[in-house]
Scaffold this active site. Structure first.
Site, PDB file in Angstrom:
ATOM      1  N   LYS A 176       0.742  -0.585   0.075  1.00 17.82           N
ATOM      2  CA  LYS A 176       0.043   0.145  -0.021  1.00 17.82           C
ATOM      3  C   LYS A 176       0.806   1.404   0.136  1.00 17.82           C
ATOM      4  O   LYS A 176       1.217   1.872   1.145  1.00 17.82           O
ATOM      5  CB  LYS A 176      -1.374  -0.018   0.840  1.00 17.82           C
ATOM      6  CG  LYS A 176      -1.822   0.973   1.284  1.00 17.82           C
ATOM      7  CD  LYS A 176      -2.623   1.715   2.828  1.00 17.82           C
ATOM      8  CE  LYS A 176      -3.320   3.124   3.192  1.00 17.82           C
ATOM      9  NZ  LYS A 176      -2.129   4.345   2.157  1.00 17.82           N
ATOM     10  N   GLU A 254      10.134   1.292  10.848  1.00 25.04           N
ATOM     11  CA  GLU A 254      10.885   2.253  11.119  1.00 25.04           C
ATOM     12  C   GLU A 254      10.151   4.080  10.327  1.00 25.04           C
ATOM     13  O   GLU A 254       9.240   3.833   9.784  1.00 25.04           O
ATOM     14  CB  GLU A 254      11.521   2.657   9.517  1.00 25.04           C
ATOM     15  CG  GLU A 254      12.204   3.375   8.977  1.00 25.04           C
ATOM     16  CD  GLU A 254      13.253   2.859   7.892  1.00 25.04           C
ATOM     17  OE1 GLU A 254      13.041   4.212   7.229  1.00 25.04           O
ATOM     18  OE2 GLU A 254      13.207   2.425   6.607  1.00 25.04           O
ATOM     19  N   CYS A 288      13.671  10.702   6.363  1.00 22.99           N
ATOM     20  CA  CYS A 288      13.821  10.467   7.452  1.00 22.99           C
ATOM     21  C   CYS A 288      15.087   9.827   8.707  1.00 22.99           C
ATOM     22  O   CYS A 288      15.646  10.489   9.573  1.00 22.99           O
ATOM     23  CB  CYS A 288      13.674   8.768   8.096  1.00 22.99           C
ATOM     24  SG  CYS A 288      14.004   8.085   7.114  1.00 22.99           S
ATOM     25  N   GLU A 386      11.008  16.794  15.251  1.00 28.16           N
ATOM     26  CA  GLU A 386      11.336  16.518  13.539  1.00 28.16           C
ATOM     27  C   GLU A 386      10.779  17.244  12.702  1.00 28.16           C
ATOM     28  O   GLU A 386       9.603  17.252  12.934  1.00 28.16           O
ATOM     29  CB  GLU A 386      11.099  14.581  13.441  1.00 28.16           C
ATOM     30  CG  GLU A 386      11.377  14.393  11.859  1.00 28.16           C
ATOM     31  CD  GLU A 386      11.324  12.965  11.329  1.00 28.16           C
ATOM     32  OE1 GLU A 386      11.741  12.989  10.354  1.00 28.16           O
ATOM     33  OE2 GLU A 386      10.671  12.419  11.904  1.00 28.16           O
TER      34      GLU A 386
END
Length: 498
Positions: A176, A254, A288, A386
């Site tokens: 997906k 992750e 990331c 972040e």
């Protein structure tokens, strides 16, 4: 520049249980550089997912019976297809994601390379003990069906290795992609369906479905899916983990990072600034493992701020289809608004300097000028959270011990780096950083023969390497009694976990 492929591209089809299918429901996919639709993408239904799972469960046992060598050969053919269509896939990636076309080409090539790297990992049959009483072996068995859920920043480089790892381990896989960037992933499935023989890639073994968050919810709850391999935000990862508990699915997560880079006082600033800038502002900061916090020794602090400011001001912001552009847009409106909110919060902090950027571009699209923030410290959102956008805070430190302590004082632990002319010292400091992946004199970049993942709230498990592939499998212990010479020679010949 002229478009190398049709604009708008044709509406892609989903690959479900061996068939390429359209859907009644469609959703527009926006180009973040122009805010106009690229095309529409199909919206999978719950019935579509059921068909994909049924096809996967039917195809998987026969696939699991094939050798690692045979499965690796199929992965090689899949990688060849990506390379043969690099221009088309890169163009779609740029249109839907926004990144410069050069970066999109690199993503396609790295996706193909990652599939080959995974196909070269050995999963041997391991002997735990062998003595007069017999032998104890450890083998690894496929899990069954793996659901892969990928984000919008690097769609293909995250999808291809998940698919490769699942298949190489003997599983079936259902992908997906993110709802804002499904096009290149769907086209990848169409190409595989059209160009790889069913004898090599059995129908149903791979399905690629597009849809919204509800599709991800259905996947995590589906009893026919044995594991979820997810890459995305921390909050979404927590939801995946909670939803998977009902069926005791295995999970690999992750998640986000707030990666620090520490510059020691002996660095040669001009020579490292290009790598620092690329590590922080590549993909418009939407990576990331990218640099999110830059720590500079007090003795070089102002020089670092000046050099990074100059690099930010020199960057060319614009549509990724323009070959001169180096920084594209933020991918979607929600993230664009969030990054601008972080910048405004930073602007309100006393004593803070915004030395470059600090505002949205005047052009149409989700563009934010590369932003450098100086004289900032922990306890502010721009440092503690972040950013996932083109914003970099630069922090001053006095001692290396202080820098390591501050770098580690985060709920995240994905990546980190140390920059110095004393490589041995850099390696010692890197080993003290609380992160799943650390670099000396570089930041960003990995290959799939190495295990990648985070600690703390940056994730669970690893992808790539023996560690990652066997996380798509279950260990099994086989206790074998002492045998005659003929039987023993047959046992010794068992080298792989099939």
């Amino acid at each position: 520049m002229g478009a190398p492929f049709s604009i708008p591209p044709p509406v892609p089809r989903m690959w479900i249980a061996g068939a390429l299918v359209s859907a009644t429901g469609q959703a527009p996919v926006l180009n973040p550089a122009t805010l106009t639709p690229v095309t529409t993408a199909p919206l999978a239904t719950c019935d579509d997912l059921d068909r994909a799972v049924d096809g996967a469960r039917a195809a998987q046992p026969g696939w699991a019976n094939r050798s690692f060598t045979d499965r690796a050969a199929t992965l090689g053919r899949m990688a060849d297809v990506l390379i043969a269509h690099v221009e088309e896939l890169a163009w779609l990636t740029t249109l839907e994601q926004g990144k410069p076309l050069t970066a999109a080409r690199g993503e396609v090539m790295r996706a193909a390379g990652a599939m080959r790297e995974i196909a070269g990992i050995e999963i041997p049959r391991q002997t735990i003990r062998s003595d007069a009483t017999g032998r104890v072996d450890l083998i690894y068995r496929p899990l069954g069906v793996i659901g892969a859920i990928t984000p919008w920043n690097v769609p293909l480089i995250l999808a291809a290795p998940k698919i490769a790892s699942a298949l190489y381990a003997g599983n079936a896989v259902i992908l997906k992609p993110a709802p804002t960037t499904p096009l290149a992933s769907l086209r990848m499935g169409e190409l595989w369906a059209q160009e790889i023989a069913s004898d090599d890639l059995p129908p149903g073994l791979v399905s690629i479905l597009s849809g919204g968050n509800d599709l991800g919810t259905w996947m995590t709850a589906h009893a026919g899916i044995d594991k979820i391999s997810f890459t995305g935000s921390v909050e979404s990862g927590k939801k995946v983990m909670a939803a998977s508990a009902g069926t005791l699915k295995r999970v690999t997560l992750e998640l986000g990072g707030n990666d620090p880079a520490i510059l020691l006082d002996d660095v040669d600033i001009p020579s490292i600034v290009p790598a620092l800038f690329g590590g922080a502002f590549g993909l418009s900061g939407q990576l990331c493992m990218g640099i999110k916090r830059l720590y500079a020794s007090a003795s070089i602090y102002e020089d670092v701020v000046a050099a990074m400011t100059a690099a930010a001001k020199a960057a060319v912001v614009g549509d990724g289809t323009d070959p001169d552009v180096t920084v594209g847009p933020v991918q979607n409106e929600a993230q664009y608004r969030r990054v601008l909110d972080l910048i405004e919060d930073t602007r309100r902090q006393p004593g803070v300097r915004i030395t470059a950027g600090g505002r949205a571009s005047e052009r149409t699209g989700y563009f934010i000028e590369p932003t450098i923030v100086a004289d900032i410290a922990e306890g502010t959102r721009i440092v503690d959270e972040e950013q996932f956008g083109p914003v970099l805070p630069i922090l001053k430190y006095d001692t290396v011990d202080e820098a390591v302590h501050r770098a580690n004082a985060s709920e995240f632990g994905l990546g980190a780096s140390v920059w110095t002319q004393d490589v041995a010292r850099g390696a010692e400091i890197a080993a003290r950083l609380e992160a799943g992946y650390t670099w000396v004199n570089s930041h960003v970049g990995t290959t799939r023969d190495l295990p990648f993942g985070g600690i703390k709230q940056s994730g669970i498990g690893r992808q790539g390497h023996f560690i990652g592939v066997t996380s798509d499998m279950e260990p099994q212990v086989i206790v074998i009694p002492a045998a005659g010479t003929a039987d023993e020679s047959r046992i010794q010949a068992l080298e792989f976990s099939e």
